[in-house]
Design a protein around this motif. Structure first.
Motif, PDB file in Angstrom:
ATOM      1  N   UNK A  95       0.832  -1.209   0.000  1.00 48.24           N
ATOM      2  CA  UNK A  95       0.000   0.000   0.000  1.00 48.24           C
ATOM      3  C   UNK A  95       0.863   1.255   0.000  1.00 48.24           C
ATOM      4  N   UNK A  96       1.938   1.241   0.763  1.00 52.03           N
ATOM      5  CA  UNK A  96       2.824   2.410   0.805  1.00 52.03           C
ATOM      6  C   UNK A  96       3.457   2.654  -0.563  1.00 52.03           C
ATOM      7  N   UNK A  97       3.840   1.583  -1.248  1.00 54.59           N
ATOM      8  CA  UNK A  97       4.456   1.723  -2.569  1.00 54.59           C
ATOM      9  C   UNK A  97       3.447   2.267  -3.584  1.00 54.59           C
ATOM     10  N   UNK A  98       2.232   1.748  -3.560  1.00 52.26           N
ATOM     11  CA  UNK A  98       1.198   2.249  -4.474  1.00 52.26           C
ATOM     12  C   UNK A  98       0.896   3.718  -4.208  1.00 52.26           C
ATOM     13  N   UNK A  99       0.824   4.081  -2.935  1.00 53.45           N
ATOM     14  CA  UNK A  99       0.593   5.491  -2.580  1.00 53.45           C
ATOM     15  C   UNK A  99       1.726   6.352  -3.109  1.00 53.45           C
ATOM     16  N   UNK A 100       2.957   5.883  -2.978  1.00 50.61           N
ATOM     17  CA  UNK A 100       4.110   6.655  -3.440  1.00 50.61           C
ATOM     18  C   UNK A 100       4.096   6.836  -4.953  1.00 50.61           C
ATOM     19  N   UNK A 101       3.687   5.812  -5.682  1.00 54.12           N
ATOM     20  CA  UNK A 101       3.577   5.926  -7.140  1.00 54.12           C
ATOM     21  C   UNK A 101       2.535   7.000  -7.490  1.00 54.12           C
ATOM     22  N   UNK A 102       1.412   6.992  -6.773  1.00 49.40           N
ATOM     23  CA  UNK A 102       0.380   7.999  -7.016  1.00 49.40           C
ATOM     24  C   UNK A 102       0.880   9.402  -6.699  1.00 49.40           C
ATOM     25  N   UNK A 103       1.611   9.546  -5.579  1.00 54.22           N
ATOM     26  CA  UNK A 103       2.163  10.856  -5.225  1.00 54.22           C
ATOM     27  C   UNK A 103       3.177  11.318  -6.271  1.00 54.22           C
ATOM     28  N   UNK A 104       4.008  10.397  -6.747  1.00 51.79           N
ATOM     29  CA  UNK A 104       4.982  10.750  -7.784  1.00 51.79           C
ATOM     30  C   UNK A 104       4.301  11.178  -9.074  1.00 51.79           C
ATOM     31  N   UNK A 105       3.179  10.540  -9.398  1.00 47.57           N
ATOM     32  CA  UNK A 105       2.441  10.913 -10.605  1.00 47.57           C
ATOM     33  C   UNK A 105       1.907  12.340 -10.494  1.00 47.57           C
ATOM     34  N   UNK A 106       1.502  12.730  -9.296  1.00 41.01           N
ATOM     35  CA  UNK A 106       1.042  14.100  -9.086  1.00 41.01           C
ATOM     36  C   UNK A 106       2.211  15.085  -9.107  1.00 41.01           C
TER      37      UNK A 106
END
Length: 130
Positions: A95-106
């Protein structure tokens, strides 16, 4: 599942690492600090594999099978310590990795960059994320 039949989940690795530590009574040694330092040591061993090779193309053309096997072992050591560290810290790594990918996309929108070597915050930056 041994991994030969299909993909391996982080939950399976977490369980196997937890069982491995319990069976050897190593839980008392698995503090976050100790696990982090052990992982850093493994990253060093991983780095040694690439140290004098220069740039290496995708797929590792020209590498012998024994070199690829060794690389897989060192990558696995890093992954297993990371999974164990996240478990001991109570972090859901997936979950932390998926959240980080989403934050990086933003933070790094696809339409704002043509180069993976430059961030929107720094002209000379070569990092993926903070």
């Amino acid at each position: 599942m041994t991994g030969e039949e299909g993909s391996v989940s982080l939950d399976l690795l977490k369980k196997k690492m937890n069982d491995f530590a319990k069976e050897r009574d190593w839980e008392k040694f698995h503090s976050p600090r100790n696990l982090l330092l052990a992982m850093v040591g493994e990253v060093g061993e991983l780095s040694e594999i690439f140290q004098w090779k220069g740039e290496v193309p995708k797929g590792l053309p020209g590498w012998e099978e024994a070199e690829k096997t060794h690389l897989g072992e060192e990558l696995s050591d890093v992954l297993l310590y990371l999974v164990r560290l996240s478990d001991v810290c109570g972090i859901d790594l997936g979950k932390a990795a998926l959240r980080k990918v989403e934050l990086n996309a933003l933070k790094y929108p696809a339409n704002n960059t043509n180069s993976p070597c430059k961030s929107k915050n720094s002209k000379d930056s070569v990092k993926m994320s903070n």
